[in-house]
Structure formats: C-alpha cells, structure tokens
Scaffold this active site. Sequence first.
Site, short mmCIF file in Angstrom:
data_model
loop_
_atom_site.label_atom_id
_atom_site.label_comp_id
_atom_site.label_asym_id
_atom_site.label_seq_id
_atom_site.Cartn_x
_atom_site.Cartn_y
_atom_site.Cartn_z
N GLY A 8 0.78 -1.23 0.00
CA GLY A 8 0.00 0.00 0.00
C GLY A 8 0.81 1.27 0.00
CB ALA A 9 4.12 2.30 1.05
N GLY A 10 3.25 1.60 -2.26
CA GLY A 10 3.79 1.63 -3.61
C GLY A 10 3.01 2.54 -4.54
CG PHE A 11 2.75 3.67 -9.36
CD1 PHE A 11 2.34 4.99 -9.37
CD2 PHE A 11 2.52 2.90 -10.49
CE1 PHE A 11 1.69 5.54 -10.48
CE2 PHE A 11 1.89 3.42 -11.60
CZ PHE A 11 1.47 4.75 -11.60
N GLY A 13 -0.62 1.04 -5.07
CA GLY A 13 -1.20 0.84 -3.75
C GLY A 13 -1.50 2.14 -3.03
CB ALA A 74 2.67 -6.92 -1.84
CB ALA A 75 3.46 -7.92 -7.26
CE1 TYR A 177 4.49 -8.61 -12.65
CE2 TYR A 177 3.93 -8.05 -14.92
CZ TYR A 177 3.71 -7.91 -13.56
OH TYR A 177 2.70 -7.09 -13.11
CE LYS A 181 0.31 -9.62 -11.22
NZ LYS A 181 0.30 -9.08 -9.83
#
Length: 354
Positions: A8-11, A13, A74-75, A177, A181
């Site tokens: 949740g701190a990512g782009f 998220g 998250a990934a 990748y 997914k």
Amino acid sequence: MRVLVTGGAGFIGSHIVTALKGRGHDPVVLDALLPTAHPDTPAPPDTEFLRADVRDADAVRAALRGVDAVCHQAAMVGLGKDFADAPAYVDCNELGTAVLLAQMAAVGVRELVLAGSMVVYGEGRYTCERHGTVRPGPRLAEDLEAGRFEPRCPDCGISPAPGLVGEDAPTDPRNVYATTKLAQEHLAASWARCVEGRAVSLRYHNVYGPGMPRDTPYAGVASFFRSALARGESPRVFEDGAQRRDFVHVGDVASANVVALEAVGGRAAGVLTAYNTGSGQPHTVGEMASALARAYGGPAPVVTGEFRLGDVRHVTADSSRLRDELGWRAEVAFADGMTEFARAGQRASAGAGG
C-alpha cells in the site's frame, strides 16, 4: 469497510489507499518498504501502517486482525533484466501470495481483490483474413532482428489483424513476470474454492500516472519515457513503435479497486472472477511516447528497432465486463493523462514491493 492493502505504500497501492479513504473506508497498509522499491524510505502512509513483508506469516496474521477484505498489490513488477530474476519473481509474487492466502484462510477473511495483469494473455486477439481467429506463437529472434515485428498466422504465415481480447481467452504468459501473475490467480482461485471465499482479479493494462517509479529495469514503458525526458533525452521506442497497448491512468485503476472491493462481498463464493481493467482506448507505444514528449516539451522520440524477446506485439483487452457488471469506467482521457504525467513527480525507483 476495513481493508488490508498489501504493497500500500507503492505506486498503485498508495493511490488505492487514497481512494479508499475518499469513499469512507478504513485502509490498513502492509508494506516492507524494500530498498528496490523505496530507496529513499518514504514517510509511513497517513493511515494505519505495518512495515512488514507479505512473506512473513506472523506479520500478515497480525495485519489481518479485524480486516473485512484484502486488496493484494504487493508484487515484483515489470520484465526485469534477464532470467536470473526468476527466483526473485517467484519468491515475491507466488510465495508472497500463498502466505497471504494461507493466513486469510486461518483467520477467516474471505474477500480478496487481486492486482492481476493483462500479461497473462501473452499476445492479444488476432484475426486472419483466411483462417479467422488465430493464436500466433512466440515471435522468433531472427524475425525481430530483421525488423519483422508482426506475429504471423500459424496456418498461412500472413500477419493477422489485432483486436480486443476478452477474459475468457486462453492464457499464454510469455515471460517470468507474466507466469507469476497467472500463478497468483490460480492460487487465489484455489483459496476461494477451499474456503468458500470470494475473489476478484483486476487484470491491469499499462498503468501510468503521478508517482510512477523511474530509472529501473522493473518499471513500465511510460516510466522509461518520462525518465528519459527528465534527463533531457529522447524516449527510445523499441521495435517500430507500432505496438498496441491500453494506457490506463492510476487514478482509474484505484477507483476500479474500490468498486471491486465494495462489490466482492456480493459475488458467488468459491470462485475467482477476472476483469480486464483498461481505458478502452488503445494507442501505439509510439503515439504514447510522442504525446508525452509534446506535453513535457522535450526531445521527440527515437525509434530504435531494438526489441526484447519477452515482449508481445499487441495486447489490448475488452474491459466491458467491468463496466457492465460493476459500473466502473475510466474517467481520464489519454491526452489529459499524458499531460498530467509529463508534469508530475516520479518515485526514485521500483522493484519488489510489499
């Protein structure tokens, strides 16, 4: 609704967290703030926050306390550098998802929205004038080296016409990748069957927008071009620039997640439903590079003829199921989004998140 947002701190998220708060929900962020994703260690999000890795079962269990649903972002993303990245992708994406789902099963959280990807399709939908709908195989290195970029009909060798791919199309991941997914979706579907859970996978198209990471082999093509312009350089467009993609604004992707989270509890238990999540307005990579360069006021793109074997030529999907079933639609027009992105700040780097 109390929602755990992994990564949740990512782009993406962080935009989802903002959108959830805007709708009156209570987001809880779990993010490892790994240096590959957050080299400058940002301030914790302005919401309840747990700094931990999604592969840490005890931390995940603690984060799930009192949660109604999970939004799993998250990934480790992007094509990466080479196949040496494969263990890291599998560890972060597949093991991380398995740990999360196991803990959800243990504590009784039964609603999930997963960050999926259109990369699970491989090449998009193609129609040959002689043979109808066809599925081209992987492109050959010798064709790409000779500048023959279009896939060929497997029956007659003629280049078929690209079209929109639906969620019922067969999956055919073409790189590590993409494989991870698809594995995430399979794990989520298995979890849903085992625990009578409800799961949605939003298969994102090429997401772009404010806060996108820069200067990294794990970022998307829009980020590469924006980073080049910031350095005063021309965006380098691979192949001939005619690759078709659907560029969707991160704000629209965030709103799709909120809509899916609000609806997932009413879905049938025991199944995973996939939704293509795109703008519905395909553009070529060359068009995107040119639009971004104009908006930035930087040098024009350079078409290089370079290629990456893991790339597909065309993949644009039909997002009508998401519009028809959940009432979502993209709001940010391509030109407006590129103008905003050209002026917006970027993150320092990206890679594994969560």
